[in-house]
Scaffold this active site. Structure first.
Site, mmCIF file in Angstrom:
data_model
loop_
_atom_site.group_PDB
_atom_site.id
_atom_site.type_symbol
_atom_site.label_atom_id
_atom_site.label_comp_id
_atom_site.label_asym_id
_atom_site.label_seq_id
_atom_site.Cartn_x
_atom_site.Cartn_y
_atom_site.Cartn_z
ATOM 1 N N ASP A 1 -2.702 -9.232 -8.085
ATOM 2 C CA ASP A 1 -3.435 -8.349 -8.789
ATOM 3 C C ASP A 1 -3.533 -8.353 -10.647
ATOM 4 O O ASP A 1 -2.419 -9.312 -10.646
ATOM 5 C CB ASP A 1 -3.321 -6.903 -8.359
ATOM 6 C CG ASP A 1 -1.794 -6.629 -8.188
ATOM 7 O OD1 ASP A 1 -1.058 -7.270 -8.895
ATOM 8 O OD2 ASP A 1 -1.689 -5.328 -7.696
ATOM 9 N N ASN B 1 2.740 5.638 -2.149
ATOM 10 C CA ASN B 1 1.647 6.180 -1.052
ATOM 11 C C ASN B 1 1.431 5.121 0.033
ATOM 12 O O ASN B 1 0.343 5.235 0.594
ATOM 13 C CB ASN B 1 0.360 6.535 -2.103
ATOM 14 C CG ASN B 1 -0.113 5.525 -2.729
ATOM 15 O OD1 ASN B 1 0.183 4.313 -2.626
ATOM 16 N ND2 ASN B 1 -1.219 5.784 -3.387
ATOM 17 N N HIS C 1 0.601 1.904 -0.460
ATOM 18 C CA HIS C 1 -0.322 0.833 -0.940
ATOM 19 C C HIS C 1 0.456 -0.630 -1.001
ATOM 20 O O HIS C 1 1.696 -0.399 -1.135
ATOM 21 C CB HIS C 1 -0.972 1.377 -2.429
ATOM 22 C CG HIS C 1 -0.272 1.095 -3.567
ATOM 23 N ND1 HIS C 1 -0.355 2.030 -4.752
ATOM 24 C CD2 HIS C 1 1.074 0.306 -3.984
ATOM 25 C CE1 HIS C 1 0.605 1.807 -6.021
ATOM 26 N NE2 HIS C 1 1.279 0.646 -5.200
ATOM 27 N N GLU D 1 -5.309 1.356 -2.069
ATOM 28 C CA GLU D 1 -4.893 2.578 -2.028
ATOM 29 C C GLU D 1 -5.034 3.068 -0.681
ATOM 30 O O GLU D 1 -6.020 2.368 0.218
ATOM 31 C CB GLU D 1 -5.715 3.406 -2.936
ATOM 32 C CG GLU D 1 -5.411 2.952 -4.511
ATOM 33 C CD GLU D 1 -3.865 3.180 -5.055
ATOM 34 O OE1 GLU D 1 -3.085 3.633 -4.412
ATOM 35 O OE2 GLU D 1 -3.738 2.965 -6.310
HETATM 36 P P1 PGA Z 1 7.488 -0.878 -8.005
HETATM 37 O O1 PGA Z 1 5.964 -0.764 -7.348
HETATM 38 O O2 PGA Z 1 8.071 -1.976 -7.256
HETATM 39 O O3 PGA Z 1 7.341 -0.596 -9.248
HETATM 40 O O4 PGA Z 1 7.976 0.572 -7.040
HETATM 41 C C1 PGA Z 1 5.651 -1.061 -5.989
HETATM 42 C C2 PGA Z 1 4.079 -1.193 -5.827
HETATM 43 O O5 PGA Z 1 3.706 -0.300 -6.236
HETATM 44 O O6 PGA Z 1 3.517 -1.936 -5.056
#
Ligand code: PGA
Length: 247
Positions: free
Chosen positions: A67, A136, A138, A143
């Protein structure tokens, strides 16, 4: 699905780096789907260490990131291109022209989606996709309630993701409101998936993702259906999982 339990973040990073480097050793021109976020930072640091010791060669590796923020230039310190350069690409012998991310500066969504889709197709798919998981559920910027059929697309970020990512910006107002991301279907098309997860704050969502119902409410839950999913998580993140799983 195979789940490997690590002692802590450092051990998780090392075990996951071992799996990713095995992929590179077995297929030097592997197409790696890479991810940003705090979770893979230790894994990238470990890969750099092994590269510097002469144990890894990235000269033929191709990378395709998950992304990128819409509207951010590669020079912006918050862009995922900047993150990848800083945390991995600048420190190993990967060829810059073999490193790919969605182009945040391309404001024509249709055009960028078509370009990135064709790029991945031209590589005959992703050999190993590295993933983190959001609080959450994702994956990438997919999302909750994103259709599982979604391919590469441009999404409106939810308030909770903007909130979680504002730590990298001067304020929440500066977090871009949109991002390009591989969709759930594009992620599921990867030949292997390596999911990394660390910390007690992720314990609930990791359990729901891997053992709860498969539902778009928890985008990562679809990973249960992948036929080559490897999970590397630390004890804190696996604290909700029954002990017998790891006998
Ligand atoms: P993080 O993010 O590794 O910073 O916890 C993971 C994500 O949101 O995919």
């Amino acid at each position: 699905m195979r789940i490997y339990k690590a002692k802590d973040y450092k051990d998780m990073s090392r075990k996951a780096a071992n799996i990713l480097s095995a992929q590179i050793i077995m297929k030097p021109n592997a197409v790696l789907g890479l991810a940003t976020g705090s979770t893979p930072e230790g894994l990238y640091a470990q890969l750099i260490d092994w590269y510097q010791k002469g144990d890894l060669d990235f000269s033929k590796v191709i990378s395709v990131n998950l992304d990128e923020y819409y509207g951010l230039s590669p020079e912006s310190e918050q862009s995922y291109r900047y993150f990848m350069n800083h945390h991995l690409f600048d420190h190993v012998n990967i060829q810059t022209e073999n490193t790919h991310l969605p182009n945040g500066l391309e404001l024509d969504v249709k055009k960028e989606v078509a370009r990135y889709t064709e790029l991945i197709r031209s590589f005959d798919g992703i050999d190993m996709q590295l993933l983190g998981i959001g609080h959450n559920g994702h994956v990438g910027f997919n999302e909750p309630d994103t259709a599982f059929e979604t391919q590469i697309h441009c999404v409106d970020l939810t308030e909770s993701t903007i909130e979680a990512n504002k730590r990298f910006f001067a304020s929440a107002d500066e977090v871009p409101k949109k991002a390009y991301t591989l969709g759930i279907k594009s992620i599921m098309q990867a030949k292997k998936i390596l999911l990394v997860c660390s910390g007690a704050d992720k314990a609930d969502i990791l359990y729901r993702a891997l053992f709860g119902p498969v539902t778009p409410e928890v985008p990562a839950s679809i990973l249960q259906m992948h036929n080559d999913l490897i999970v590397v998580a630390d004890e804190a993140a696996l604290s909700k999982f029954p002990e017998e799983l790891f006998d």
